[in-house]
Design an enzyme around this catalytic site. Structure first.
Site, PDB file in Angstrom:
ATOM      1  N   CYS A 182       1.401  21.740  37.724  1.00 45.24           N
ATOM      2  CA  CYS A 182       2.092  20.514  37.336  1.00 45.24           C
ATOM      3  C   CYS A 182       2.965  20.723  36.105  1.00 45.24           C
ATOM      4  CB  CYS A 182       1.080  19.401  37.076  1.00 45.24           C
ATOM      5  SG  CYS A 182      -0.115  19.779  35.782  1.00 45.24           S
ATOM      6  N   ASN A 183       2.697  21.779  35.308  1.00 38.10           N
ATOM      7  CA  ASN A 183       3.449  22.010  34.076  1.00 38.10           C
ATOM      8  C   ASN A 183       4.404  23.192  34.145  1.00 38.10           C
ATOM      9  OD1 ASN A 183       2.435  19.881  32.592  1.00 38.10           O
ATOM     10  ND2 ASN A 183       0.673  21.043  31.871  1.00 38.10           N
ATOM     11  N   SER A 241       0.206  26.412  27.155  1.00 41.10           N
ATOM     12  CA  SER A 241      -0.035  25.139  27.835  1.00 41.10           C
ATOM     13  C   SER A 241       0.403  23.972  26.964  1.00 41.10           C
ATOM     14  CB  SER A 241      -1.521  24.987  28.178  1.00 41.10           C
ATOM     15  OG  SER A 241      -1.936  25.988  29.084  1.00 41.10           O
ATOM     16  N   GLU A 246      -6.202  24.683  27.116  1.00 38.33           N
ATOM     17  CA  GLU A 246      -6.817  24.025  28.273  1.00 38.33           C
ATOM     18  C   GLU A 246      -7.280  25.072  29.281  1.00 38.33           C
ATOM     19  OE1 GLU A 246      -5.548  23.608  31.515  1.00 38.33           O
ATOM     20  OE2 GLU A 246      -3.449  24.186  31.402  1.00 38.33           O
ATOM     21  N   GLY A 247      -8.380  24.762  29.958  1.00 38.56           N
ATOM     22  CA  GLY A 247      -9.019  25.757  30.813  1.00 38.56           C
ATOM     23  C   GLY A 247      -8.542  25.780  32.242  1.00 38.56           C
ATOM     24  N   GLN A 248      -7.837  24.752  32.684  1.00 40.19           N
ATOM     25  CA  GLN A 248      -7.435  24.670  34.077  1.00 40.19           C
ATOM     26  C   GLN A 248      -6.449  25.775  34.453  1.00 40.19           C
ATOM     27  OE1 GLN A 248      -6.088  20.793  35.113  1.00 40.19           O
ATOM     28  NE2 GLN A 248      -6.024  21.182  37.301  1.00 40.19           N
TER      29      GLN A 248
END
Length: 586
Positions: A182-183, A241, A246-248
């Site tokens: 998404c990013n 990120s 963030e871990g995703q």
């Protein structure tokens, strides 16, 4: 590539200053010219030219070549003239022994700067030769590209193998990998020729997303070799990120690696690179505190919603979640951690939504199908949209027909769209009784706890340098493989020639057993002589110092045994040869 295409390439990157009468003449080596064109094209192209049709958007062009030779010139002289209504270019090939880059006109300052930048970006190995294949990263990220453009190029995970295969169908792309979240939307390739590889990736991105090249370049980043590998390691560690640490993203990088194991075109170099990225990401999270307090996109959405509510509490808000995938699962988890115990989930099928209910027994979760979308939205104050739909699910017209949100939340319905592509139309923000937030709005959450994460990020950089050093050492160790093969081949040629001459002198009546003894003796002598050199060329790539010693030995042996240099892109161009693609075409 014909010289007319070369001229078209240069016209497509004319500096914006050429809006009035301007003339310049510059002498380039051909490969440097092509790469310099890319360097200038990334900055601010003034015109857009299709090399196939030779039709300019706002100017006309003509290209003339003074030589009909099918071989590529070692140098080309470019005489460029441009007015407000016309642009022309004359290409004159010249064979010059001295291949040092130099300009022949003081009016070519912009081109000279581009060439200097090019020289700084072009790595060479210990023998001064350009590397044959380059690892490149091209893509878009939340830092420099709006979600409206990113969503056009987004590729779902199930389509990654197809994307890899399409990229590898280009003649200069040997390996490919796609990281689409998404990013970010990033393409990693191993290219035989970096400047041609860039053009091919750009072509694929434009075709895949239906976007114009000029618009793509205004948002795209381009990294090469060590810069590209360093970037991926930073991404995997969460340092690039939107929400630091963030871990995703680590799970997403790991997913690329896993998809690549069965994809045709995810080769040895990218396999090693993504494996190193996963290792680096795990080390950073286990050996630093960057993961403490770090949040995923879902967590940031839950936190942002809490910040936007007048009471800063979910107790008085009616919650609706659209979608029951991984993002929604994480969303429920983080909502529950913030004392949000009551919510409704809509999904296309009930089984997946019911699994969520079973996994969170402490929450009061109601489930429904997507045909309840509009009445469920009207009955909610806070709506989280995390579906995989490709078209908007909610728009201004639909929300205007609904009753306003409850007075407890100020009468404003708040929608948090964390889907890419977006599932809520942007015109919703034109309403006074509703507001939509997308993934780009999560920047507000990033500012929280920034200091602690920044300190952890500094610690992580040292770990990433170690992991990158290990990967680069492993990659360098592979350079010795062609030398080993060439050395063995040359030794075998010498042995075979010597044995044949000896057997001819001994006559045709030499018994078969004695012939075999001579063969065995010659092979034994060669193997013993090669044992030392071969050992000096072997390295497992785990020790950077050992790898450097191995490379020094390799170049020494190449000079000692007069082994022909591996034909890199640099050799091909400087010798005036036209490279062939996988189909054998020039």
């Amino acid at each position: 590539a014909p010289l007319t295409a070369l001229a078209d390439t240069f016209l497509s990157v004319l500096p914006s200053g050429l809006s009035t009468q301007h003339t310049q003449s510059t002498l380039y080596s051909y490969p440097a010219f092509m790469m310099a064109a890319h360097t200038m094209g990334v900055s601010a192209p003034a015109y857009s030219l299709n090399a196939k049709s030779s039709q300019m958007r706002s100017a006309t062009s003509s290209a003339r070549a003074s030589s009909s030779s099918s071989t590529l010139p070692a140098r080309v002289r470019l005489n460029v003239s441009c007015t407000a209504s016309k642009a022309s270019i004359e290409v004159t090939p010249k064979q010059i022994a001295n291949l040092k880059l130099r300009t022949v006109s003081g009016a070519a300052a912009d081109s000279n700067k581009a060439l200097q930048k090019l020289q700084a970006l072009t790595p060479v190995n210990a023998s001064g030769e350009e590397k044959k294949s380059s690892i490149m990263a091209l893509g878009l990220s939340v830092h420099a590209c709006p979600v409206e453009f990113r969503e056009k190029l987004a590729i779902p995970a199930e389509e990654w193998p197809r994307a890899i295969e399409e990229l590898c169908s280009y003649p200069h792309i040997e390996e490919a990998g796609v990281l689409s979240t998404c990013n970010r939307m990033e393409v990693y390739v191993v290219a035989l020729s970096w400047h041609r590889g860039v053009r091919e990736v750009e072509d694929w991105l434009c075709k895949s997303g239906g976007v114009e090249l000029e618009e793509l370049r205004s948002h795209m980043f381009l990294l090469k070799d060590e810069d590209a590998t360093a970037h991926l390691l930073r991404v995997s560690a969460g340092l690039d990120s939107l929400v630091l640490g963030e871990g995703q993203i680590l799970a997403q990088v790991k997913n690329v690696f896993e998809v690549g194991q069965t994809a045709n075109g995810f080769g040895r170099y990218l396999n090693g690179l993504f494996k190193a990225a996963v290792t680096a990401g795990k080390r950073v999270r286990s050996e630093t505190k960057i993961a403490s307090g770090a949040v995923s996109v879902s967590s940031a959405a839950a936190e942002l919603a809490l910040m936007k509510l007048p009471t800063s509490s979910y107790d008085d808000a009616r919650i609706l979640i659209i979608g029951a995938g991984k993002m929604s699962r994480l969303l429920v988890k983080h909502l529950a951690s913030k004392n949000c115990k009551s919510m409704k989930i809509l999904n296309r099928s009930l089984p997946r939504a019911e699994e969520l209910v079973a996994d969170f027994p402490e929450c009061d979760i109601q489930v429904g199908l997507m045909d309840e979308l509009l009445p469920a939205t009207e009955a909610a104050d806070v709506i989280f949209v995390a579906s995989s739909a490709e078209d908007p699910l909610l728009c201004k017209a639909q929300l205007e027909a609904m009753a306003p949100a409850s007075d407890k939340v100020g009468g404003v319905r708040r929608l948090f769209d964390i889907s890419v592509p977006r599932n809520v139309a942007s015109d919703v923000n034109e309403m006074e009784t509703a507001h939509v937030f997308n993934v780009d709005d999560l920047k507000e959450v990033v500012e929280m706890n920034k200091g602690a994460r920044a300190r952890a990020a500094e610690e992580a950089k040292d770990l990433l340098k170690q992991e990158q050093g290990s990967f680069e050492a492993w990659r360098d160790s592979l350079e010795t493989v062609p030398t080993i093969k060439k050395l063995r081949a040359k030794a075998e040629d010498i042995r075979t020639d010597a044995v044949e001459k000896a057997l001819k002198k001994m006559g045709d009546d030499l018994p078969k057993k004695q012939r075999q003894a001579i063969e065995d003796l010659s092979r034994g002598i060669v193997n013993k002589l090669l044992n030392g050199p071969m050992q000096s060329l072997r390295s497992d790539g785990t020790d950077a110092r050992q790898v450097q010693e191995t490379l020094v030995n390799m170049h020494a042996l190449e000079r000692m045994f007069d082994l022909s240099p591996q034909e890199t892109a640099a050799h091909v161009w400087t010798e005036g040869k036209m490279p062939r693609d996988r189909k054998g075409n020039q």
